[in-house]
Design an enzyme around this catalytic site. Structure first.
Site, short mmCIF file in Angstrom:
data_model
loop_
_atom_site.label_atom_id
_atom_site.label_comp_id
_atom_site.label_asym_id
_atom_site.label_seq_id
_atom_site.Cartn_x
_atom_site.Cartn_y
_atom_site.Cartn_z
N CYS A 1 -7.58 13.14 -19.19
CA CYS A 1 -8.90 13.32 -19.92
C CYS A 1 -10.53 12.45 -19.13
O CYS A 1 -10.49 11.77 -18.60
CB CYS A 1 -8.82 14.04 -20.84
SG CYS A 1 -8.77 12.99 -22.19
N PHE A 2 -11.46 13.01 -20.31
CA PHE A 2 -11.93 11.91 -19.95
C PHE A 2 -12.14 10.49 -20.30
O PHE A 2 -12.62 9.25 -19.94
CB PHE A 2 -13.72 12.57 -20.60
CG PHE A 2 -14.63 11.96 -20.31
CD1 PHE A 2 -15.40 11.62 -19.12
CD2 PHE A 2 -15.76 11.50 -21.93
CE1 PHE A 2 -16.85 10.36 -19.24
CE2 PHE A 2 -17.04 10.35 -22.03
CZ PHE A 2 -17.41 10.14 -20.21
#
Length: 362
Positions: free
Chosen positions: A95-96
Site C-alpha cells: 500500500c502507500f
C-alpha cells in the site's frame, strides 16, 4: 511461507509481480511498470475514511472501513486478489507505507489460505529507493550520447543496442513537436520510475557504456531529470549523418506510415487516418510561431493536400513535400545550433550503418 521483503533492488531486477492495494487515484499519480492495482478501498471510500480519521481517530476510521467494505463487496475484492495471486504466486503486495491497508489485505488472504508477503515500507519506500538509485546511476554510470538530425533513425539504432536506454520509448513519445502517440504519455512519476529501473538493470549488466539518445529537457510532457540533462550535454557523442532524402523517407515512416498503424489499433481502420491527420495538423499549428505565418500556411496546405490524397487512394508520396521543407528549413537549423552547444568528445561520426557497425564492434 515467504517473508515480507525490503529487498527493493531484487524486486525490480527480477520484474517481480506487484499488487498495489492503494486507491485508484493514488495509483494514477504514480506506480511501477507491470504493477496491478486492486484496491482495498476505492477513491470515495478512502475520502470518507480519511475524514473520519481526522475527526475521530484511527479506530473509528478502521470501523468505518469495515462497514464500507463488507459482505458481497468484501468477497468480490477478496476474489480478485485470490485470482491475481494464483496467477502470480511469487508476487508481493504493498500500500502507500506498508501499513494498515497492506496488513489488512494480507490478513484477509490468509483467511483463505494464501500466503501474501508484503513490501516493507510500501510504495513510499519503493519510490524513494528508485529516486536515489536513479541519481546514483546517472552520476556514476558511463554514458554515451547518440546524436543526429531528425530522420537519422537514432531510435532504431537505440532499439538494436543491448546497452541502450530508449528514453522516447519510456516516455511513449517520439521526442519532437510531431511526436505524440495514441494512448498518451505516462505520468512524470511513472516515467521516472521506469527510467530508474532501466538504469539499474543496465548497471547490473555491467556494460562498458550506456547509450542514450540526444534529447532536450522535455520528451513531450515528460521531464528528464536535471542530472541527466547535464550528462547528455557533456558526455561523449556518436553522430549519425544521413542524406536529406534518406531522412525524409525515415520521417515519412515515423510520422505517417507507422503511426497510422498505431492509430488503427486504437481507433479502428475507419477512423485512423482522420485521427492521425488531426494530430499532424495540430502538431503543425503548435510550431506556427517558430515557423512564421507564411511558412506555416504553406506547410499546412501541403500537409492537408497530402492527407486528402492519402484518404482518396492510400498514396503517401505527397507527404514528402512538407516533410522535406520541415526538415531542411526548421529542424536542421535547430539541430545544428543545439549541436554547436554540446561539449562532449565526438567518439565516432558516420552513416547509420557505419554507426551501428561501430557500436556492434565494441
Amino acid at each position: 511461507m515467504r517473508d515480507d521483503t525490503c529487498d527493493y533492488l531484487s524486486l525490480f531486477l527480477n520484474d517481480t509481480p506487484l499488487l498495489d492495494v492503494r486507491a485508484p487515484v493514488e495509483f494514477a499519480k504514480g506506480a511501477f511498470p507491470g504493477t496491478t492495482n486492486l484496491a482495498l478501498i476505492n477513491d470515495e471510500e478512502r475520502h470518507r475514511i480519511g475524514i473520519c480519521y481526522k475527526q475521530h481517530g484511527q479506530q473509528a476510521a478502521i470501523d468505518l472501513g469495515n462497514t464500507l467494505v463488507c459482505g458481497e463487496e468484501r468477497e468480490r475484492r477478496l476474489y480478485a486478489w485470490q485470482q491475481w495471486w494464483q496467477a502470480n504466486p511469487n508476487g508481493y503486495l504493498y500500500c502507500f507505507r506498508g501499513g494498515l491497508r497492506s496488513q489488512t489485505t494480507q490478513a484477509w488472504l490468509r483467511e483463505i489460505g494464501i500466503d501474501a508477503p508484503l513490501v516493507t515500507g510500501g510504495y513510499k519506500a519503493l519510490r524513494r529507493f528508485l529516486i536515489d538509485e536513479m541519481e546514483a546511476c546517472i552520476a556514476n554510470l558511463p554514458l554515451e550520447v547518440l546524436c543526429g538530425r531528425t530522420g537519422c533513425a537514432k531510435t532504431r539504432v537505440i532499439e538494436q543496442q543491448p546497452n541502450a536506454i530508449d528514453l522516447e520509448g519510456l516516455a511513449h513519445h517520439r521526442g519532437s513537436s510531431f511526436g505524440r502517440r495514441p494512448g498518451g504519455q505516462p505520468s512524470q512519476i511513472d516515467f521516472e520510475n521506469s527510467l530508474s529501473i532501466a538504469l539499474i538493470k543496465q548497471r547490473a549488466a555491467q556494460p562498458v557504456s550506456i547509450l542514450v539518445e540526444d534529447e532536450s529537457k522535455l520528451i513531450g510532457r515528460c521531464h528528464l531529470p536535471f542530472s541527466l540533462q547535464d550528462q547528455i550535454k557533456s558526455q561523449p557523442r556518436i553522430i549519425i549523418e544521413e542524406s536529406l532524402e534518406s531522412r525524409v523517407q525515415v520521417t515519412l515512416e515515423d510520422y505517417v506510415i507507422g503511426p497510422l498503424q498505431e492509430y488503427a489499433r486504437y481507433f479502428g481502420e475507419h477512423d485512423a487516418l482522420k485521427q492521425l491527420g488531426d494530430e499532424l495538423l495540430a502538431s503543425m499549428d503548435r510550431i506556427r510561431r517558430r515557423l512564421g505565418g507564411i511558412r506555416h500556411q504553406q506547410l499546412r496546405q501541403q500537409l492537408q493536400e497530402a492527407l486528402a490524397v492519402q484518404a482518396n487512394c492510400g498514396n503517401t508520396e505527397l507527404h514528402r513535400e512538407w516533410i522535406h521543407s520541415l526538415l531542411a528549413d526548421y529542424y536542421d537549423p535547430m539541430y545544428d545550433y543545439m549541436l554547436s552547444r554540446r561539449a562532449g568528445t565526438i567518439l565516432f561520426q558516420g552513416s547509420r550503418a557505419e554507426v551501428s557497425a561501430f557500436l556492434n564492434s565494441r
